[in-house]
Design a protein around this motif. Sequence first.
Motif, PDB file in Angstrom:
ATOM      1  N   LEU A 249      36.319  -5.153  50.030  1.00  0.00           N
ATOM      2  CA  LEU A 249      35.247  -5.553  50.940  1.00  0.00           C
ATOM      3  C   LEU A 249      35.808  -6.347  52.110  1.00  0.00           C
ATOM      4  CD1 LEU A 249      32.274  -5.765  51.686  1.00  0.00           C
ATOM      5  CD2 LEU A 249      32.080  -7.711  50.127  1.00  0.00           C
ATOM      6  N   THR A 250      36.782  -7.193  51.829  1.00  0.00           N
ATOM      7  CA  THR A 250      37.422  -7.963  52.892  1.00  0.00           C
ATOM      8  C   THR A 250      38.098  -7.039  53.892  1.00  0.00           C
ATOM      9  OG1 THR A 250      37.782  -9.897  51.480  1.00  0.00           O
ATOM     10  CG2 THR A 250      39.199  -9.672  53.407  1.00  0.00           C
ATOM     11  N   SER A 251      38.774  -5.999  53.392  1.00  0.00           N
ATOM     12  CA  SER A 251      39.453  -5.059  54.294  1.00  0.00           C
ATOM     13  C   SER A 251      38.455  -4.313  55.168  1.00  0.00           C
ATOM     14  CB  SER A 251      40.296  -4.065  53.494  1.00  0.00           C
ATOM     15  OG  SER A 251      39.485  -3.155  52.782  1.00  0.00           O
ATOM     16  N   VAL A 252      37.289  -3.996  54.627  1.00  0.00           N
ATOM     17  CA  VAL A 252      36.235  -3.339  55.408  1.00  0.00           C
ATOM     18  C   VAL A 252      35.769  -4.265  56.519  1.00  0.00           C
ATOM     19  CG1 VAL A 252      33.872  -2.455  55.334  1.00  0.00           C
ATOM     20  CG2 VAL A 252      35.474  -1.864  53.511  1.00  0.00           C
ATOM     21  N   ARG A 253      35.556  -5.528  56.187  1.00  0.00           N
ATOM     22  CA  ARG A 253      35.078  -6.494  57.183  1.00  0.00           C
ATOM     23  C   ARG A 253      36.111  -6.763  58.258  1.00  0.00           C
ATOM     24  NH1 ARG A 253      31.889 -10.202  52.661  1.00  0.00           N
ATOM     25  NH2 ARG A 253      29.785  -9.517  53.287  1.00  0.00           N
ATOM     26  N   VAL A 254      37.362  -6.879  57.865  1.00  0.00           N
ATOM     27  CA  VAL A 254      38.419  -7.128  58.847  1.00  0.00           C
ATOM     28  C   VAL A 254      38.589  -5.921  59.765  1.00  0.00           C
ATOM     29  CG1 VAL A 254      40.910  -7.475  59.129  1.00  0.00           C
ATOM     30  CG2 VAL A 254      39.640  -8.834  57.449  1.00  0.00           C
ATOM     31  N   SER A 255      38.495  -4.708  59.222  1.00  0.00           N
ATOM     32  CA  SER A 255      38.595  -3.500  60.056  1.00  0.00           C
ATOM     33  C   SER A 255      37.473  -3.461  61.084  1.00  0.00           C
ATOM     34  CB  SER A 255      38.543  -2.251  59.179  1.00  0.00           C
ATOM     35  OG  SER A 255      39.677  -2.174  58.336  1.00  0.00           O
ATOM     36  N   ALA A 256      36.256  -3.823  60.656  1.00  0.00           N
ATOM     37  CA  ALA A 256      35.124  -3.859  61.588  1.00  0.00           C
ATOM     38  C   ALA A 256      35.334  -4.939  62.645  1.00  0.00           C
ATOM     39  CB  ALA A 256      33.834  -4.113  60.819  1.00  0.00           C
ATOM     40  N   ALA A 257      35.889  -6.067  62.233  1.00  0.00           N
ATOM     41  CA  ALA A 257      36.137  -7.163  63.167  1.00  0.00           C
ATOM     42  C   ALA A 257      37.157  -6.761  64.226  1.00  0.00           C
ATOM     43  CB  ALA A 257      36.634  -8.388  62.396  1.00  0.00           C
ATOM     44  N   LYS A 258      38.178  -6.021  63.833  1.00  0.00           N
ATOM     45  CA  LYS A 258      39.187  -5.557  64.784  1.00  0.00           C
ATOM     46  C   LYS A 258      38.527  -4.738  65.896  1.00  0.00           C
ATOM     47  CE  LYS A 258      43.159  -5.183  61.631  1.00  0.00           C
ATOM     48  NZ  LYS A 258      44.078  -4.211  60.980  1.00  0.00           N
ATOM     49  N   GLN A 259      37.629  -3.843  65.514  1.00  0.00           N
ATOM     50  CA  GLN A 259      36.960  -3.025  66.513  1.00  0.00           C
ATOM     51  C   GLN A 259      36.122  -3.867  67.463  1.00  0.00           C
ATOM     52  OE1 GLN A 259      34.932   0.464  64.993  1.00  0.00           O
ATOM     53  NE2 GLN A 259      36.305   0.597  63.245  1.00  0.00           N
ATOM     54  N   LEU A 260      35.395  -4.835  66.920  1.00  0.00           N
ATOM     55  CA  LEU A 260      34.560  -5.682  67.776  1.00  0.00           C
ATOM     56  C   LEU A 260      35.402  -6.530  68.719  1.00  0.00           C
ATOM     57  CD1 LEU A 260      31.858  -6.861  65.195  1.00  0.00           C
ATOM     58  CD2 LEU A 260      31.596  -5.168  67.020  1.00  0.00           C
ATOM     59  N   LEU A 261      36.552  -6.974  68.242  1.00  0.00           N
ATOM     60  CA  LEU A 261      37.413  -7.826  69.076  1.00  0.00           C
ATOM     61  C   LEU A 261      37.962  -7.081  70.281  1.00  0.00           C
ATOM     62  CD1 LEU A 261      39.354  -9.717  66.276  1.00  0.00           C
ATOM     63  CD2 LEU A 261      37.844 -10.775  67.962  1.00  0.00           C
ATOM     64  N   VAL A 262      38.239  -5.795  70.133  1.00  0.00           N
ATOM     65  CA  VAL A 262      38.860  -5.051  71.233  1.00  0.00           C
ATOM     66  C   VAL A 262      37.858  -4.206  72.009  1.00  0.00           C
ATOM     67  CG1 VAL A 262      41.076  -4.987  70.045  1.00  0.00           C
ATOM     68  CG2 VAL A 262      39.489  -3.085  69.765  1.00  0.00           C
ATOM     69  N   GLN A 263      36.664  -3.991  71.457  1.00  0.00           N
ATOM     70  CA  GLN A 263      35.687  -3.145  72.133  1.00  0.00           C
ATOM     71  C   GLN A 263      34.537  -3.927  72.755  1.00  0.00           C
ATOM     72  OE1 GLN A 263      34.417  -0.183  69.294  1.00  0.00           O
ATOM     73  NE2 GLN A 263      36.460   0.699  69.072  1.00  0.00           N
ATOM     74  N   THR A 264      34.454  -5.217  72.455  1.00  0.00           N
ATOM     75  CA  THR A 264      33.387  -6.053  73.020  1.00  0.00           C
ATOM     76  C   THR A 264      33.986  -7.371  73.504  1.00  0.00           C
ATOM     77  OG1 THR A 264      32.807  -7.333  71.028  1.00  0.00           O
ATOM     78  CG2 THR A 264      31.891  -5.108  71.207  1.00  0.00           C
ATOM     79  N   ASP A 265      33.151  -8.141  74.195  1.00  0.00           N
ATOM     80  CA  ASP A 265      33.585  -9.470  74.635  1.00  0.00           C
ATOM     81  C   ASP A 265      32.949 -10.564  73.776  1.00  0.00           C
ATOM     82  OD1 ASP A 265      30.991  -9.252  75.444  1.00  0.00           O
ATOM     83  OD2 ASP A 265      31.347  -9.760  77.552  1.00  0.00           O
ATOM     84  N   MET A 266      32.530 -10.219  72.565  1.00  0.00           N
ATOM     85  CA  MET A 266      31.940 -11.202  71.660  1.00  0.00           C
ATOM     86  C   MET A 266      32.942 -12.324  71.369  1.00  0.00           C
ATOM     87  SD  MET A 266      30.076  -8.944  68.707  1.00  0.00           S
ATOM     88  CE  MET A 266      28.801  -7.734  69.082  1.00  0.00           C
ATOM     89  N   THR A 267      32.415 -13.529  71.189  1.00  0.00           N
ATOM     90  CA  THR A 267      33.255 -14.634  70.769  1.00  0.00           C
ATOM     91  C   THR A 267      33.689 -14.415  69.327  1.00  0.00           C
ATOM     92  OG1 THR A 267      31.389 -15.933  69.935  1.00  0.00           O
ATOM     93  CG2 THR A 267      31.982 -16.204  72.269  1.00  0.00           C
ATOM     94  N   VAL A 268      34.707 -15.128  68.925  1.00  0.00           N
ATOM     95  CA  VAL A 268      35.175 -15.026  67.542  1.00  0.00           C
ATOM     96  C   VAL A 268      34.065 -15.433  66.575  1.00  0.00           C
ATOM     97  CG1 VAL A 268      36.800 -15.964  65.839  1.00  0.00           C
ATOM     98  CG2 VAL A 268      37.597 -15.350  68.139  1.00  0.00           C
ATOM     99  N   GLU A 269      33.297 -16.449  66.950  1.00  0.00           N
ATOM    100  CA  GLU A 269      32.190 -16.904  66.106  1.00  0.00           C
ATOM    101  C   GLU A 269      31.153 -15.794  65.931  1.00  0.00           C
ATOM    102  OE1 GLU A 269      33.491 -18.544  68.587  1.00  0.00           O
ATOM    103  OE2 GLU A 269      34.398 -20.279  67.565  1.00  0.00           O
ATOM    104  N   ARG A 270      30.859 -15.092  67.026  1.00  0.00           N
ATOM    105  CA  ARG A 270      29.878 -13.999  66.955  1.00  0.00           C
ATOM    106  C   ARG A 270      30.417 -12.840  66.106  1.00  0.00           C
ATOM    107  NH1 ARG A 270      26.150 -11.353  70.395  1.00  0.00           N
ATOM    108  NH2 ARG A 270      25.210  -9.693  69.106  1.00  0.00           N
TER     109      ARG A 270
END
Length: 304
Positions: A249-270
């Motif tokens: 589950l952690t790996s799924v969440r981290v993979s999703a986070a990677k996409q958000l970090l490079v595809q959006t300008d969301m803050t780390v908190e968001r």
Amino acid sequence: MYTVLRLYNIFRLLAIRKTTMNMEKTHMIELQSYYMDIGGDGDREVTDRFLSVNCAGCHVGDKPFTTDNRFGRSDFYLQYMIDGEFEISGGRRMRCGDAIVYHPHTAYYYMAKMTKTRYLWVHFSGSAAAEIVRECGFLNAEVVRPGMDEGIVAGFEGLFRDFVRRGQLFELSLAQNLLKILYDISLASRREKPESKTEELMARVLREMHRGYSGELTIRGLAESVYVSEGYLRALFKERFGVSPKRYLTSVRVSAAKQLLVQTDMTVERVSREVGMPDALYFSRVFRDVTGVSPTEYRRRFYE
């Protein structure tokens, strides 16, 4: 980390089940053969490609015959019977819907006593061929019984079209169709395993993880949703996939986070909230443990 075989039977339960093939369709497949090197016999050991189709075709026989190759070939040899039957080494039989893979340098013998036989065949090699065959569970010269399956036949028809067209990315398209054939035969051969209830349970758990990772998903909650104890789920998941459900589950969440970090300008908190980890500090620590860098550093490196 997660082997192909461990996930094959799980993810097939999430897909649309193939329908049984109309037997009349097989009689439309005519005698044909195709070779990578036109004019050759296709017997070659390829090491500079991960998977290479050397030759393929359909044998159609209307009289008894015998094939006896005592030395085998340099490549893998797959047969899929679609009409009639063979007697093969050891007094065994291959019948309609059966398949067999002969490994390199393996003697093979088959005899058709019936007047009508029809089988699809392909010879292949490549640097990854042995590993793919192993992952699919094809023991050397052992018959498997996928049954008549339209997906398998469609894969062979795809090979034949590729050989005729020889268009762009020709060899890559051949490899794709071959991989589909091996995949479909492997799955179809396992359909009746008694562990299907366990596989269905695991499929439900995986589905919940991939759909619900952004919420407050917990292993205890997952266990309750499939009506088993948390301890049983942890043990079963680890046995099937080699990792704990929490780590997966952690790996799924981290993979999703990677996409958000490079595809959006969301803050780390968001980002942390979006992937189901509302504590940004904890999220950053987990992200670093998995990737080796902080979320901020990961984003910076991506855009360098």
